[in-house]
Design an enzyme around this catalytic site. Structure first.
Site, PDB file in Angstrom:
ATOM      1  N   TYR A  91       1.002  -1.135   0.094  1.00 19.67           N
ATOM      2  CA  TYR A  91       0.270   0.124  -0.002  1.00 19.67           C
ATOM      3  C   TYR A  91       0.975   1.286  -0.070  1.00 19.67           C
ATOM      4  CZ  TYR A  91      -3.929  -3.078   0.916  1.00 19.67           C
ATOM      5  OH  TYR A  91      -4.804  -3.970   0.781  1.00 19.67           O
ATOM      6  N   PRO A 104     -11.462  -0.654  -2.022  1.00 20.35           N
ATOM      7  CA  PRO A 104     -12.574  -1.461  -2.324  1.00 20.35           C
ATOM      8  C   PRO A 104     -13.922  -0.805  -1.791  1.00 20.35           C
ATOM      9  CG  PRO A 104     -11.568  -2.342  -0.266  1.00 20.35           C
ATOM     10  CD  PRO A 104     -10.603  -1.159  -0.979  1.00 20.35           C
ATOM     11  N   HIS A 330      -7.848   1.014   2.192  1.00 18.30           N
ATOM     12  CA  HIS A 330      -7.516  -0.336   2.537  1.00 18.30           C
ATOM     13  C   HIS A 330      -6.441  -0.668   3.426  1.00 18.30           C
ATOM     14  CE1 HIS A 330      -8.254  -4.525   2.220  1.00 18.30           C
ATOM     15  NE2 HIS A 330      -8.248  -4.713   0.857  1.00 18.30           N
ATOM     16  N   SER A 546     -10.897 -12.630  -4.590  1.00 21.12           N
ATOM     17  CA  SER A 546     -10.884 -12.465  -2.936  1.00 21.12           C
ATOM     18  C   SER A 546     -12.491 -13.121  -2.792  1.00 21.12           C
ATOM     19  CB  SER A 546     -10.843 -11.165  -2.486  1.00 21.12           C
ATOM     20  OG  SER A 546     -11.022 -11.211  -0.999  1.00 21.12           O
TER      21      SER A 546
END
Length: 693
Positions: A91, A104, A330, A546
């Site tokens: 990240y 997301p 996230h 996922s």
């Protein structure tokens, strides 16, 4: 705002020290598995070169052993040896824009608002739920999560929950910083930021030491709505800056910070509990895919794309047209934490009527405060540039949300198979049929069984999965259904075994990242294993997948992680599976609608294969077996009917190349119309009946 310590000594609730530390896998085990995971993704010549490189790296007394020794030492001194390496790599060092590329979203059921006050009432009820949930967090009263699925019952680290409303991602020129509120340093935040008409307002949720009740929240939201729609000159759409690349946003923020007015406004946003975005309507009727994209990017600056502040972990979106959900930054927590929080909120809202008369109102509520900005021509230039780039991102995203109704996880369980592994194999089959090759695949696996655990990668593109998909697509008539079934079970077994490795800290990706991080800290020349073509190919995750299961009516979505890849999020339910498939329109290789059609075909073929093989009894002769299979094939063909344009038999596929999606605009639009219409019709029916999608 203090930097979030990536290695706290224990969970804030005091239970984290009871969890074991993440283990460091044996070096040779990781190297052997690495070769096994990559050799079928590259050419034979490249695979041989990689074997030599890996052998040299792992040789006695070599670089690998040195790095492994240092990594073991790091494990002794850290709560979690991979945490900060992983956080930076996944990240904070990523320079891409947050919307679509990183953040997301959870999409709530479509709401019906007949008047503007209805959406404000929904928002007030939602905020009331957030404050209730925050009370549980503050009291450290959340019950401990326990693992489900494999190794069920193991307690899980709860640290991520305490970052939901106390974290902020601060942009940096080369690397971002994850920061957090600490009550020992400064008071806990007692305000929410409300975004409306691209303006930002401070909504105090605690006044005179008392938390506002729902009626007061509604009163304040109504004031904000009227202020945002007033004649007063509005500030420029400053929120667009947070949608830019991280380096660009860091520079824009540096310029903004020159003015004290801007510093005060930034401080209020960066210290708030969360954002509530009151969005304008974008259309009278929206498909699931449309709602998903609006959660991810707001539709760009001309719609609600500037009505956001993407650095904040939790942004609740309440559209006046009933398009609602939450988009999250996230880096602070994983999807399961987002799911647990949002499920609590939706259950809170459905389980308790709106409490608009619960308590006495504060006699004189102070008016909410509009945040002010002083924008120089340089800032205006940055805003315009950010808006242009967000619009390109909006136009580039190809999202398809599809409800597969052929069956759900209950059918898969009856086959004595893991639903997650089964779906992963179906994704491999779909990709191979579309593109004629296997690709590196990422599936997130929680390692919260360990102190400060986040995730590792399940490498779903196994050799066993490739063997199965080749058997299903090569068109050879001499490949029996029994052989195909054996290969399917072999693929699912391999997937399940690797999942077990990942959740117990024995997978390869975190280990290799840790070795690479140690080499960088030692200022060594990057070892050849990390510059080798196989390593680059294996870390280009064309399929980013996922499983995000929910127990309430909502679904998760996200964008692809590479330009020519797919994001594939799935939500298995008892009798159906929701797929959210994304790709980029600029890629000539991908098409989300086409992929969904082929995925549906793959799932139906796998079901038919299971049904055929389960109908055959061991005592049947070969002739009876053939007759039974032929009868079942005809029955399945009648049952499927015109399941879709890709519903070809094995004989039809003989001597044909696997289908590669054609990106002609007309064909693409037909595909999208077909898949999205069927999805939205199913969703509409489910909503009318009050059931899950």
């Amino acid at each position: 705002m203090p930097v979030l310590d990536p290695q706290p000594s224990k969970d804030p609730g005091g239970d984290d020290l009871l969890l074991p530390k993440l283990p460091v896998p044996v070096l040779q085990d990781t190297l052997d598995m690495y070769l096994r995971c990559t050799e079928h993704l590259v050419t034979e010549e490249q695979a041989k070169r990689t074997q030599g490189t890996v052998k040299k790296f792992g040789a006695p007394g070599g670089v690998g052993e040195l790095l492994q020794k240092r990594l073991l030492e790091r494990r002794e001194s850290k709560a979690n040896w991979i945490y900060d390496y992983w956080l930076n790599d996944m990240y904070l060092s990523n320079r891409q824009a947050l919307p679509v590329n990183s953040s997301p979203a959870m999409v709530f059921p479509q709401q019906i608002f007949k008047a503007p006050i209805d959406s404000l009432r929904f928002a007030a009820h939602l905020i009331s739920g957030v404050l209730e949930y925050k009370t549980h967090l503050d009291a450290r009263a959340l019950p401990t999560d326990y693992a489900r699925g494999q190794l069920a019952g193991t307690p899980l680290c709860m640290e991520q929950y305490y970052r939901l409303f106390t974290s902020y991602r601060l942009p940096g020129p080369a690397r971002d910083t994850l920061v957090a509120q600490e009550s020992s340093v400064m008071p806990e935040p007692e305000h929410i930021i409300v975004a409306c008409k691209n303006q930002f307002f401070v909504l105090d949720v605690v006044i005179n030491f008392r938390r506002l009740n729902e009626r007061d929240l509604l009163t304040q939201l109504d004031k904000i709505f009227k202020m945002a729609n007033g004649e007063e000159e509005r500030s420029p759409p400053i929120g667009l800056l947070t949608s830019d690349g991280r380096t660009e946003w860091a520079e824009s923020r540096r310029v903004l910070m020159k003015e004290s007015t801007n510093r005060d406004s930034l401080d209020m946003i960066e210290r708030c509990l969360c954002l509530v975005c009151l969005d304008d309507a974008t259309g009278p009727y929206m498909t699931d895919a449309h709602r998903a994209t609006l959660m991810l990017h707001g539709g760009g600056g001309a719609k609600n794309g500037a009505n956001r502040w993407y650095d904040k972990p939790m942004q609740f979106v309440v559209g006046s047209d009933g398009c609602c959900g939450v988009v999250c930054e996230h880096s602070a927590f994983e999807g399961i934490v987002l799911v647990q929080c949002t499920e609590y909120l939706l259950k809170y809202m459905s389980g308790s009527p709106s409490k608009l008369v619960r308590a006495a109102s504060v006699s004189e509520l102070p008016a909410p405060r509009r945040l002010r900005w002083k924008c120089t021509p340089e800032v205006h230039k940055h805003i315009a540039s950010s808006g242009d780039k967000l619009l390109r991102l909006v136009r580039n995203l190809d999202m398809n949300v599809h409800k597969f109704c052929g069956y759900g996880k209950e059918f898969i369980k009856k086959q004595k198979m893991s639903p997650d592994a089964y779906i992963q194999v179906a994704l491999q089959l779909a990709y191979y049929r579309c593109h004629g090759r296997p690709v590196s695949t990422y599936e997130s696996a929680s390692i919260r069984r360990f102190r400060e655990g986040r995730v590792d990668n399940i490498r779903s593109a196994t050799p066993e999965a490739l063997s199965f998909v080749k058997a299903m697509t090569d068109g050879k008539l001499d490949t029996s259904n029994t052989e195909k079934m054996e290969k399917l079970r072999g693929a699912i077994t391999a997937q399940t075994k690797y999942t077990l490795l990942a959740i117990t800290g024995m997978a390869i990706d975190n280990h290799l990242l840790g070795l690479r991080g140690i080499a960088q800290e030692l200022q060594m020349e990057k070892p050849e294993i990390f510059t080798d073509e196989s390593y680059l190919v294996s870390n280009h995750f064309t399929l980013s997948t996922s499983q995000v299961p929910t127990t309430v009516d909502m679904f998760c979505c996200y964008g692809p992680v590479v330009p020519n890849g797919y994001g594939a999020c799935y939500n298995p339910q008892s009798d159906h599976i929701i797929f959210c498939v994304s790709s980029f329109r600029e890629s000539s290789e991908t098409c989300s609608g086409q992929f969904v059609l082929v995925l549906e075909q793959a799932l139906l073929e796998m079901r038919d294969l299971c049904n055929k093989c389960n109908l055959v009894r061991p005592e049947q002769t070969a002739t009876k077996k053939g007759q039974a299979l032929e009868t079942q094939t005809r029955a399945c063909s009648r049952e499927r009917g015109a399941a879709g344009p890709m519903n070809a038999t094995a004989g039809d596929q003989k001597n044909q190349q696997p289908h590669v999606p054609v990106r002609a605009a007309a064909d693409r639009n037909k595909v999208e119309a077909h898949t999205q219409t069927s999805s939205s019709q199913g969703e509409s029916s489910a909503l009318k009946n009050g059931s899950k999608p």
